[in-house]
Scaffold this active site. Sequence first.
Site, PDB file in Angstrom:
ATOM      1  CD  GLU A  50     -15.598  16.932  -3.645  1.00  0.00           C
ATOM      2  OE1 GLU A  50     -16.244  15.950  -3.215  1.00  0.00           O
ATOM      3  OE2 GLU A  50     -15.754  17.394  -4.794  1.00  0.00           O
ATOM      4  CG  PHE A 112     -24.400  24.310 -12.367  1.00  0.00           C
ATOM      5  CD1 PHE A 112     -25.269  23.264 -12.082  1.00  0.00           C
ATOM      6  CD2 PHE A 112     -23.084  24.016 -12.706  1.00  0.00           C
ATOM      7  CE1 PHE A 112     -24.834  21.945 -12.129  1.00  0.00           C
ATOM      8  CE2 PHE A 112     -22.648  22.693 -12.756  1.00  0.00           C
ATOM      9  CZ  PHE A 112     -23.520  21.661 -12.468  1.00  0.00           C
ATOM     10  CD  GLN A 113     -20.964  21.835  -9.723  1.00  0.00           C
ATOM     11  OE1 GLN A 113     -19.930  22.393 -10.055  1.00  0.00           O
ATOM     12  NE2 GLN A 113     -21.091  20.521  -9.686  1.00  0.00           N
ATOM     13  CE  LYS A 162     -14.976  29.495 -14.834  1.00  0.00           C
ATOM     14  NZ  LYS A 162     -13.794  28.637 -14.957  1.00  0.00           N
ATOM     15  CG  MET A 480     -19.042   2.683  20.724  1.00  0.00           C
ATOM     16  SD  MET A 480     -18.208   1.808  22.068  1.00  0.00           S
ATOM     17  CE  MET A 480     -16.563   2.498  21.964  1.00  0.00           C
TER      18      MET A 480
END
Lengths: 566, 161
Positions: A50, A112-113, A162, A480
């Site tokens: 993502e 959940f999630q 949802k 770096m």
Amino acid sequence: MKITGAQALLKCLEEQKVNTIFGFPGGAVIDLYDEILATDKLTHVLVRHEQAAVHAADAYARVTGDVGVALVTSGPGATNTVTGIASAYLDSIPIVVFTGQVPTALIGNDAFQEVDIVGITRPCTKHNYLVKDAKDLVATIREAFHIARTGRPGPVLVDLPKDVLASRITFPEPQDVRMRTYRPTYEPHPGQIEKACRAIMQAKKPVLYAGGGVILSNAHEELTELARKLDIPVTMTLMGLGGYPGTDPLSMGMLGMHGTYYANMAVANCDVLIAVGARFDDRVTGRIDAFAPHAKIIHIDIDPTSISKNVKVHIPIVADCKHALTSMNSWFDRTSDFDRTAEMEKHQPWLQQIKEWKAAHPLGYVEKKDVIKPQFVVQKLHELTGGNAIITTEVGQNQMWAAQFYHFNHPRAFMTSGGLGVMGYGFPAAIGAQMAAPDRTVIDIAGDGSIQMNIQEMATAMQYKLPVKIAILNNNFLGMVRQWQELFYDKKYSATPLDVAPDFVALARAYGAVGLRATKPSEVEPVIKEALATKNLVIMDFVIDREEGVYPMVPAGKATTEMLLV
Amino acid sequence: MKHTISVLLQNKPGVLSRVTGLFSGRGFNIESLSVAPTLEQDVSCLTLVTSGDNAIVEQITKQLHKLIDVIKVTDISETEYVEREMALIRVKAEPSTRAEILRICDIFRGRVVDVSTKSYAVEVTGTCDKVQAMIDILRPIGIQEIVRTGTIAMTRASKKI
């Protein structure tokens, strides 16, 4: 006629003229993906992580000048976007990120999630929303796009439960967004423009300091006009590269920590500094009390909070850069006591001085016969692409060498995570840029460390047949940090050697891409030529001088005149 | 220097955390904060007391104004204004100190709002300094609990915010 929330969202995207989005599905957004399958008006690019979706949307926005869009699911899908969002926030890039959320009835239940993504992203978005009621969905999305693209652009997140996506609503007629609270100032105050122009006319040693705002507001032509009208030298920030032609005689390249000697000397000695769409970042100013100490500072910025935040500004102009520069140009055109020839003449000793500084310490490096210098690779990339490629970078030495040696002549051709400095930005950004500009050459200049932060996106590039070129400046180091350790930590290379690394050529092949390697200077050009001729994803693995550094360098906390030179 | 800043904001979920998050995230100081709805149903007024030099307070007001849900920001300490704070103070009350507490209450125009066999709860309103003064006077008698509202403030008439 009633439609579902998911259908309404897609209609909104169509209304906003969005035809490409970057995303990754999940349970909470399954309704949306069901609709995406049914439409042919939208290209959905399936990324492999993502974070990459957001970086790709970010670069898509930078190339097109419009809003980039990412779509992810709830919980981990949402949290994975945070780095991308924070990067877009610090660079003022207009994106809208849609995140799925658990059904409204479950919010707050540690479902959940489930995660409070609106809470998490509050400090790193321009604004964000949780749509709790389906009847607010369309208005919220319209407002989100409006906020992302207007004023000082930035990321906006819309969290979508949802059940909101599944419920049935009436699609409201399109209408202009009117907000009570949010009204950015685009037009400059004429009195301030006059003050600024008068100050510039009195200057003998002026400098233009252009930032990312010039590119965001498409003000490069107006900036060029102003610089040439008065013969004012121009320096650019990392984000401003391409805002003024890099190969133009008036260009001094980048300023700041890894800026050119002459740009930093010019700023330190100028009598008027005209900052355009730049925010006086600490990587630019160095020690603040030694930054442009003799200058009257004019600052054009659309965001009032940028003005006098780090450096005290004498003439503030809150406005869109393009509008402000247009006003200044036309002020000079119509003011009778402005004599262009006299003005240009007055600046000649100053330009001569800068020329001397440039001759004394040009941007350069020490060549070696058998070892590839990274700067040489970037120079060759510039030469062989005619300076016309879109360049993305990762973060670190690769980023600075790209900024120094690929002389950008056009805006919207250099994408880099400037403010947040995200290792792993460059490759997903290259994917976004290539989606936005299928006919351009897109090159990610990478380090062997940072390319591994989002290397899984090779699958994405292969799936959509994106012929991105990855140029790895491979020194088997986190370069770096190694450079800082060398200079300031007695060469104690703690955790910076990357002794275990994949064979990038073999890795490219594993993905079905092309892998090329150069270990000698003589192999650089053939490798680049072959890569540019290949209509496939290519990794160019340039095995470079292990201990090469980025110079000039201003040590952190020092004045920008205290540069370490090559 | 102390500044009292009045902020009108849209009455939406999460707005307060946007304001407080701004302060904590940018390292600004909040001395007190109070918020409640205004005459307009969907607009709240937040009074915030902060301190800092002029540059910091300028940043604070500008950053507040940048929040999308913020309608108006006024540094009202730059004009004539009235400010009030309220406190509930529970103080130990023994037969020997009850009269003393009532006398102090009287002086500060406070009121006893709760009585038990062992304590008084008194209410006092006034400027922050006045409330503090009463607390300081009561402290030797034995304060058990204090709840303060934080400052609310309003510009004087004709200087409506």
